[in-house]
Design an enzyme around this catalytic site. Structure first.
Site, mmCIF file in Angstrom:
data_model
loop_
_atom_site.group_PDB
_atom_site.id
_atom_site.type_symbol
_atom_site.label_atom_id
_atom_site.label_comp_id
_atom_site.label_asym_id
_atom_site.label_seq_id
_atom_site.Cartn_x
_atom_site.Cartn_y
_atom_site.Cartn_z
ATOM 1 N N ASN A 183 -2.005 4.164 2.677
ATOM 2 C CA ASN A 183 -2.166 4.718 1.335
ATOM 3 C C ASN A 183 -1.941 6.223 1.320
ATOM 4 O O ASN A 183 -1.274 6.765 0.431
ATOM 5 C CB ASN A 183 -3.573 4.409 0.805
ATOM 6 C CG ASN A 183 -3.644 3.046 0.154
ATOM 7 O OD1 ASN A 183 -3.161 2.860 -0.952
ATOM 8 N ND2 ASN A 183 -4.198 2.072 0.850
ATOM 9 N N ALA A 200 0.811 -1.222 0.000
ATOM 10 C CA ALA A 200 0.000 0.000 0.000
ATOM 11 C C ALA A 200 0.847 1.276 0.000
ATOM 12 O O ALA A 200 0.733 2.114 -0.904
ATOM 13 C CB ALA A 200 -0.939 -0.018 1.207
ATOM 14 N N GLU A 223 10.480 -6.112 -2.948
ATOM 15 C CA GLU A 223 9.375 -6.686 -2.164
ATOM 16 C C GLU A 223 9.721 -8.138 -1.810
ATOM 17 O O GLU A 223 9.973 -8.955 -2.688
ATOM 18 C CB GLU A 223 8.063 -6.594 -2.964
ATOM 19 C CG GLU A 223 6.922 -7.441 -2.444
ATOM 20 C CD GLU A 223 6.568 -7.203 -0.978
ATOM 21 O OE1 GLU A 223 6.457 -6.042 -0.559
ATOM 22 O OE2 GLU A 223 6.436 -8.208 -0.231
ATOM 23 N N TYR A 241 -31.773 12.709 5.049
ATOM 24 C CA TYR A 241 -32.727 11.778 5.677
ATOM 25 C C TYR A 241 -33.772 11.291 4.690
ATOM 26 O O TYR A 241 -34.357 12.090 3.945
ATOM 27 C CB TYR A 241 -33.445 12.450 6.853
ATOM 28 C CG TYR A 241 -34.753 11.764 7.212
ATOM 29 C CD1 TYR A 241 -34.754 10.460 7.695
ATOM 30 C CD2 TYR A 241 -35.979 12.406 7.028
ATOM 31 C CE1 TYR A 241 -35.945 9.808 7.994
ATOM 32 C CE2 TYR A 241 -37.175 11.771 7.321
ATOM 33 C CZ TYR A 241 -37.160 10.463 7.794
ATOM 34 O OH TYR A 241 -38.316 9.819 8.073
ATOM 35 N N SER A 275 1.432 -4.766 -4.300
ATOM 36 C CA SER A 275 0.176 -4.039 -4.324
ATOM 37 C C SER A 275 -1.059 -4.932 -4.148
ATOM 38 O O SER A 275 -1.957 -4.934 -4.972
ATOM 39 C CB SER A 275 0.078 -3.288 -5.665
ATOM 40 O OG SER A 275 -0.745 -2.178 -5.535
ATOM 41 N N ARG A 333 -27.483 15.319 20.758
ATOM 42 C CA ARG A 333 -28.560 15.948 21.544
ATOM 43 C C ARG A 333 -28.484 15.510 22.999
ATOM 44 O O ARG A 333 -28.679 16.295 23.921
ATOM 45 C CB ARG A 333 -29.921 15.529 20.968
ATOM 46 C CG ARG A 333 -30.525 16.561 20.080
ATOM 47 C CD ARG A 333 -31.872 16.173 19.519
ATOM 48 N NE ARG A 333 -32.441 14.921 19.959
ATOM 49 C CZ ARG A 333 -33.326 14.208 19.266
ATOM 50 N NH1 ARG A 333 -33.733 14.643 18.078
ATOM 51 N NH2 ARG A 333 -33.809 13.088 19.714
ATOM 52 N N TRP A 364 -33.661 12.415 12.643
ATOM 53 C CA TRP A 364 -32.374 12.872 13.170
ATOM 54 C C TRP A 364 -31.383 11.742 12.916
ATOM 55 O O TRP A 364 -31.653 10.595 13.265
ATOM 56 C CB TRP A 364 -32.467 13.107 14.680
ATOM 57 C CG TRP A 364 -33.135 14.368 15.081
ATOM 58 C CD1 TRP A 364 -34.469 14.590 15.190
ATOM 59 C CD2 TRP A 364 -32.492 15.585 15.464
ATOM 60 N NE1 TRP A 364 -34.712 15.860 15.595
ATOM 61 C CE2 TRP A 364 -33.506 16.501 15.782
ATOM 62 C CE3 TRP A 364 -31.153 16.005 15.553
ATOM 63 C CZ2 TRP A 364 -33.233 17.812 16.196
ATOM 64 C CZ3 TRP A 364 -30.879 17.290 15.964
ATOM 65 C CH2 TRP A 364 -31.922 18.185 16.278
ATOM 66 N N CYS A 386 -6.238 -6.131 3.511
ATOM 67 C CA CYS A 386 -7.534 -5.965 4.178
ATOM 68 C C CYS A 386 -8.580 -6.930 3.631
ATOM 69 O O CYS A 386 -9.581 -7.211 4.289
ATOM 70 C CB CYS A 386 -8.034 -4.531 4.011
ATOM 71 S SG CYS A 386 -6.796 -3.299 4.394
ATOM 72 N N VAL A 413 15.386 -6.798 1.319
ATOM 73 C CA VAL A 413 16.461 -5.878 1.686
ATOM 74 C C VAL A 413 16.968 -6.276 3.067
ATOM 75 O O VAL A 413 16.190 -6.375 4.022
ATOM 76 C CB VAL A 413 15.967 -4.415 1.663
ATOM 77 C CG1 VAL A 413 17.013 -3.473 2.253
ATOM 78 C CG2 VAL A 413 15.627 -4.013 0.230
#
Ligand code: FAD
Length: 448
Positions: free
Chosen positions: A308, A12, A34, A429, A40, A445, A437, A44, A82
């Protein structure tokens, strides 16, 4: 001579950076090393691949090394590790994992995007066949192959965090296996307050996953090299498969050995431009540090969305452009079968630990108008600062459509909003989507 850009780690953060560098430095030689066999990929997506919802594994690969070469002239060398960095000489020591050959390569600009590695507890039997940790796509493929080969009927998932919840879902709700979720802490999801975690725990139990909290792992029972049981402080659980989701640690060894400054949890120190303490070297993704935007303190989090964004900023910085990644609010979400969970900012506990005088509200409402088909229960907890009314954070636990509402709270935090500002927001809504709400505003609230 052409500018030489080297990137360690081809997922990523590394590949996001590579794309930006190519745009800004059209002539540079960009090489990515890599260690695994894929570039790539979407780590997830691994739980959904193991579940069998996504097939085949190549669908989790966003772009192959061949495509990077063709489309962007970026050289991605997979199966190349590496081994060390020499910042004074501007070189890396690389091992070709296929041939075993070792060689040096030089850089003008270097990005460390080595990610993080799952924690493995030092207990007996942890290397047995059938015990998995998840990180690279290859680890996901290995777990999936085991499931296909042995068709286990029962799995133990150790660690009740994001990955634990998702893997328990893959096994229990998609594959129809029996699942035991084990955690030594008294609550699941340690990044939530205990009251919200309690809601998560009871929902998980309601779904049918056996949840064993406050029970530490002691070791594994094996037979012929294969997992047979999980031994805990309170007994032994027979099982045919184990997933360990015990958290991750930044892969900062290369940077640390090369004398780069480390930060929280030994992540590699990086500033807003993702520059490390050493000129010419940048770091991004799960290996790098950032700032917590609520506390202003150095922070470390291992998340794909963050990786990312950090990678993009690192790439622009390395290409000579201007960009900043100011930090995170710790926004994260996960899912277990029909249950969605999400959090952002500070929990009540974190607010207290960081010296805020906080007030909080927890409300129970519906994801849609109560009369509309499919309306499900949803809980929202808001944390605000006493006196100023500034929002400090929020947590959400509920049915389908709950989790992404945390983005309203994350956006409000970014705008420095008070609870009053939140109530003034012109949110949409209609009965299929919300109550008149929005649930987040209902919680606001209650906070007033
Ligand atoms: P990585 O993706 O770890 O990539 C680093 C790469 O560097 C690896 O491919 C590794 O092989 C390579 N490397 C390391 N050392 C060397 C070396 N010395 N030489 C060469 N190569 C090296 N995040 C979310 O935001 N949402 C989610 O839902 C989510 N779900 C996840 C589910 C699972 C099962 C897992 C494992 C992770 C999940 N994540 C999620 C986290 C996310 O995948 C990571 O944050 C992201 O992949 C980090 O990207 P990265 O490029 O920093 O590191």
């Amino acid at each position: 001579a052409k500018e030489r850009v080297l990137i360690v780690g081809g997922d990523a953060a590394g590949m996001s950076a590579a794309g930006q560098i190519r745009k800004l430095l059209p002539d540079a030689e960009i090489t990515v090393y890599e260690r695994s066999g894929y570039s790539s990929y979407s780590a997830c997506g691994i739980p959904y691949f193991i579940a069998g919802l996504v097939e085949p594994e190549t669908r989790l690969v966003v772009r192959t090394p061949e495509e990077f070469l063709q489309k962007q002239n970026i050289v991605v060398k997979v199966r190349h590790e590496v081994l060390s960095l020499d910042p004074d000489g501007g070189t890396v020591l690389v091992r070709d994992l296929e041939s075993g050959r070792e060689f040096r390569d030089s850089w003008d600009r270097l990005l460390i995007a080595t990610g993080a590695s799952p924690a493995v507890p030092p207990v007996e039997g942890a290397k047995a066949e059938g015990i998995f940790t998840l990180s690279t796509l290859e680890t996901g493929i290995a777990a999936r192959r085991y499931v296909d080969k042995f068709r286990p009927r029962h799995a133990v998932v150790i660690g009740g965090g994001y990955i634990g919840l998702e893997m328990a879902e893959a096994f229990a709700c998609v594959r129809g296996m029996k699942v035991t979720l084990l955690d030594k802490s008294p609550q699941v999801m340690n990044t939530f307050d205990a009251d919200m975690a309690e809601l998560i725990a009871s929902a998980i139990r309601g779904i049918g996953t056996a949840l064993r909290l406050g029970e530490g792992l002691v070791g594994f029972g094996t037979e012929g090299g294969r997992i047979r049981s999980v031994i805990t402080e309170h007994g032994e659980i027979e099982t045919e498969m184990v997933i360990m989701g015990l958290g991750v640690r930044p892969n900062s060894g290369l940077a640390g050995d090369a004398g780069l400054k480390l930060s929280v949890r030994d992540s590699i120190f990086a500033d807003e431009t993702m520059a490390t303490s050493r000129p010419g070297i940048w770091a991004a993704g799960d290996c790098a540090s950032t700032t917590h935007l609520m506390t202003g303190k150095p922070f470390w989090v291992a998340l794909g969305t963050v990786a990312n964004k950090m990678g993009r900023v690192a790439g622009i910085s390395m290409g000579g452009g201007r960009a900043a990644f100011p930090g995170v609010y710790g926004t994260a979400m996960s899912k277990h079968c029909g249950l969605e969970v999400a959090r952002t900012g500070l929990t009540e506990r974190e607010a207290e630990e960081n010296g805020f005088r906080s007030v909080s509200s927890v409300i129970r409402t519906k994801t849609r108008a109560g009369y509309y088909p499919g309306a499900e229960t949803m809980h929202v907890k808001l944390v605000g600062e006493e006196g100023s009314g500034r929002l400090l954070g929020g947590q959400i636990v509920g049915g389908q459509g709950s989790a992404k509402r945390v983005d309203i709270i994350a956006t409000a935090l970014a705008g420095g909003m008070t609870v009053n500002n939140l109530l003034e927001l012109d949110l949409g809504y209609a009965p299929p989507f919300s109550m008149a709400w929005d649930p987040v505003q209902i919680a606001g609230r209650e906070l007033l």
